[in-house]
Write a protein that holds these residues in place. Sequence first.
Motif, PDB file in Angstrom:
ATOM      1  N   GLY A  91     -11.424  -1.897  15.028  1.00 47.15           N
ATOM      2  CA  GLY A  91     -10.308  -2.519  15.489  1.00 47.15           C
ATOM      3  C   GLY A  91      -9.880  -2.187  16.872  1.00 47.15           C
ATOM      4  O   GLY A  91      -8.764  -2.789  17.332  1.00 47.15           O
ATOM      5  N   THR A  92     -10.494  -1.193  17.557  1.00 43.22           N
ATOM      6  CA  THR A  92      -9.813  -0.682  18.854  1.00 43.22           C
ATOM      7  C   THR A  92      -9.825  -1.775  19.863  1.00 43.22           C
ATOM      8  O   THR A  92      -8.592  -1.810  20.671  1.00 43.22           O
ATOM      9  N   ILE A  93     -10.952  -2.760  20.072  1.00 44.80           N
ATOM     10  CA  ILE A  93     -11.027  -3.549  20.882  1.00 44.80           C
ATOM     11  C   ILE A  93      -9.649  -4.622  20.884  1.00 44.80           C
ATOM     12  O   ILE A  93      -9.062  -4.947  21.602  1.00 44.80           O
ATOM     13  N   ASP A  94      -9.467  -5.020  19.508  1.00 55.36           N
ATOM     14  CA  ASP A  94      -8.500  -5.834  19.259  1.00 55.36           C
ATOM     15  C   ASP A  94      -7.114  -5.404  19.631  1.00 55.36           C
ATOM     16  O   ASP A  94      -6.212  -6.153  20.097  1.00 55.36           O
ATOM     17  N   LYS A  95      -6.877  -4.281  19.215  1.00 63.45           N
ATOM     18  CA  LYS A  95      -5.753  -3.609  19.792  1.00 63.45           C
ATOM     19  C   LYS A  95      -5.533  -3.631  21.203  1.00 63.45           C
ATOM     20  O   LYS A  95      -4.271  -3.651  21.689  1.00 63.45           O
ATOM     21  N   ILE A  96      -6.308  -3.352  21.973  1.00 63.09           N
ATOM     22  CA  ILE A  96      -6.513  -3.093  23.307  1.00 63.09           C
ATOM     23  C   ILE A  96      -5.966  -4.462  23.992  1.00 63.09           C
ATOM     24  O   ILE A  96      -5.186  -4.691  25.002  1.00 63.09           O
ATOM     25  N   LYS A  97      -6.739  -5.491  23.493  1.00 63.50           N
ATOM     26  CA  LYS A  97      -6.589  -7.026  23.871  1.00 63.50           C
ATOM     27  C   LYS A  97      -5.005  -7.562  23.525  1.00 63.50           C
ATOM     28  O   LYS A  97      -4.397  -7.984  24.027  1.00 63.50           O
ATOM     29  N   SER A  98      -4.720  -6.908  22.371  1.00 61.71           N
ATOM     30  CA  SER A  98      -3.182  -7.035  21.928  1.00 61.71           C
ATOM     31  C   SER A  98      -2.284  -6.528  22.963  1.00 61.71           C
ATOM     32  O   SER A  98      -1.218  -7.177  23.156  1.00 61.71           O
ATOM     33  N   ALA A  99      -2.664  -5.345  23.332  1.00 61.36           N
ATOM     34  CA  ALA A  99      -1.815  -4.345  24.097  1.00 61.36           C
ATOM     35  C   ALA A  99      -1.855  -5.161  25.538  1.00 61.36           C
ATOM     36  O   ALA A  99      -0.551  -5.273  25.892  1.00 61.36           O
ATOM     37  N   GLU A 100      -2.875  -5.908  25.906  1.00 60.42           N
ATOM     38  CA  GLU A 100      -2.719  -6.513  27.210  1.00 60.42           C
ATOM     39  C   GLU A 100      -1.651  -7.858  27.377  1.00 60.42           C
ATOM     40  O   GLU A 100      -1.068  -7.883  28.165  1.00 60.42           O
ATOM     41  N   LYS A 101      -1.709  -8.465  26.050  1.00 61.30           N
ATOM     42  CA  LYS A 101      -0.754  -9.636  25.867  1.00 61.30           C
ATOM     43  C   LYS A 101       0.546  -9.079  26.021  1.00 61.30           C
ATOM     44  O   LYS A 101       1.574  -9.732  26.617  1.00 61.30           O
ATOM     45  N   LEU A 102       0.823  -7.860  25.337  1.00 62.84           N
ATOM     46  CA  LEU A 102       2.239  -7.363  25.442  1.00 62.84           C
ATOM     47  C   LEU A 102       2.632  -7.003  26.783  1.00 62.84           C
ATOM     48  O   LEU A 102       3.803  -6.840  27.079  1.00 62.84           O
ATOM     49  N   VAL A 103       1.825  -6.403  27.562  1.00 65.05           N
ATOM     50  CA  VAL A 103       2.263  -5.867  28.706  1.00 65.05           C
ATOM     51  C   VAL A 103       2.461  -6.918  29.390  1.00 65.05           C
ATOM     52  O   VAL A 103       3.620  -6.962  30.327  1.00 65.05           O
ATOM     53  N   ARG A 104       1.957  -8.255  29.366  1.00 69.95           N
ATOM     54  CA  ARG A 104       2.313  -9.453  30.182  1.00 69.95           C
ATOM     55  C   ARG A 104       3.570  -9.916  29.777  1.00 69.95           C
ATOM     56  O   ARG A 104       4.441 -10.429  30.691  1.00 69.95           O
ATOM     57  N   GLU A 105       3.828  -9.872  28.385  1.00 71.67           N
ATOM     58  CA  GLU A 105       5.114 -10.048  28.063  1.00 71.67           C
ATOM     59  C   GLU A 105       6.433  -9.152  28.677  1.00 71.67           C
ATOM     60  O   GLU A 105       7.405  -9.735  29.064  1.00 71.67           O
ATOM     61  N   ASN A 106       5.903  -8.109  28.618  1.00 67.85           N
ATOM     62  CA  ASN A 106       6.923  -7.030  29.278  1.00 67.85           C
ATOM     63  C   ASN A 106       7.250  -7.324  30.770  1.00 67.85           C
ATOM     64  O   ASN A 106       8.296  -7.154  31.063  1.00 67.85           O
ATOM     65  N   TYR A 107       6.123  -7.739  31.496  1.00 68.97           N
ATOM     66  CA  TYR A 107       6.070  -7.978  32.894  1.00 68.97           C
ATOM     67  C   TYR A 107       6.993  -9.183  33.123  1.00 68.97           C
ATOM     68  O   TYR A 107       8.082  -9.203  34.040  1.00 68.97           O
ATOM     69  N   LYS A 108       6.872 -10.034  32.272  1.00 69.70           N
ATOM     70  CA  LYS A 108       7.887 -11.360  32.235  1.00 69.70           C
ATOM     71  C   LYS A 108       9.344 -10.760  32.095  1.00 69.70           C
ATOM     72  O   LYS A 108      10.249 -11.351  32.976  1.00 69.70           O
ATOM     73  N   PHE A 109       9.710 -10.151  31.342  1.00 69.95           N
ATOM     74  CA  PHE A 109      10.988  -9.367  31.007  1.00 69.95           C
ATOM     75  C   PHE A 109      11.667  -8.659  32.278  1.00 69.95           C
ATOM     76  O   PHE A 109      12.617  -8.887  32.778  1.00 69.95           O
ATOM     77  N   LEU A 110      10.641  -7.844  32.845  1.00 64.03           N
ATOM     78  CA  LEU A 110      10.960  -7.099  34.149  1.00 64.03           C
ATOM     79  C   LEU A 110      11.289  -8.174  35.196  1.00 64.03           C
ATOM     80  O   LEU A 110      12.123  -7.696  36.001  1.00 64.03           O
TER      81      LEU A 110
END
Length: 211
Positions: A91-110
């Motif tokens: 499940g490592t690849i899925d976790k990394i891709k999930s993290a990518e989505k969260l980074v983009r959400e963080n960026y919107k907040f910033l």
Amino acid sequence: MHSHPHPQTSSHSHQHSHSHGKGCASGGRLPFNDNSDCEENEQGAEANALMDVVAAFLSYKTFILNGGIYRRLHDIDQLSERHRDIVSSLGTIDKIKSAEKLVRENYKFLLDLVYLSAVGEMPNPSDSSDDFKQWHKSFVESRVRAGKTIVNNSYMEKVLSTLKQFVRDWSGEGKTEREQTYGPIMQALEAEFANIAPEARGDIKVLVPGA
């Protein structure tokens, strides 16, 4: 990586009707242009430091994606097919891709935080992606002309620290840490002012070190 929800701030209706010319920042507004002509004055030096932080906020997505997410995916791509299958099965690849989505959400907040700080004539990133991209390009070019780095590790660490503080203080994931951190303080305050009715405690001032 951050796997937490974030406050929804993109719906604000803050309007920018001010303008910024040359010179030092004033009235709590951050100038778009570099303040190298004001560095000898404390106000100008503070404005420059704040602009360095803003630059780090604006660089967060690129910095994290290129330095973390994409590098990890690239490393996995370099593995043999058998090892890639093992990594995928975990499940490592899925976790990394999930993290990518969260980074983009963080960026919107910033971006919302930067917009609310009224940096130059920054357009609302929630209203027009094209206008924001043009403004961001001009912002980066102005820093290059001023001989500034786009972002450095020390300022990016401040960005990550800011995100962690929001998680700790406002998210569901931070509840346990909040209770462990603030619980003893609140209990001590309750004991100290137990003889004062809650509705009468509004005038009590408590020094918060580091705040």
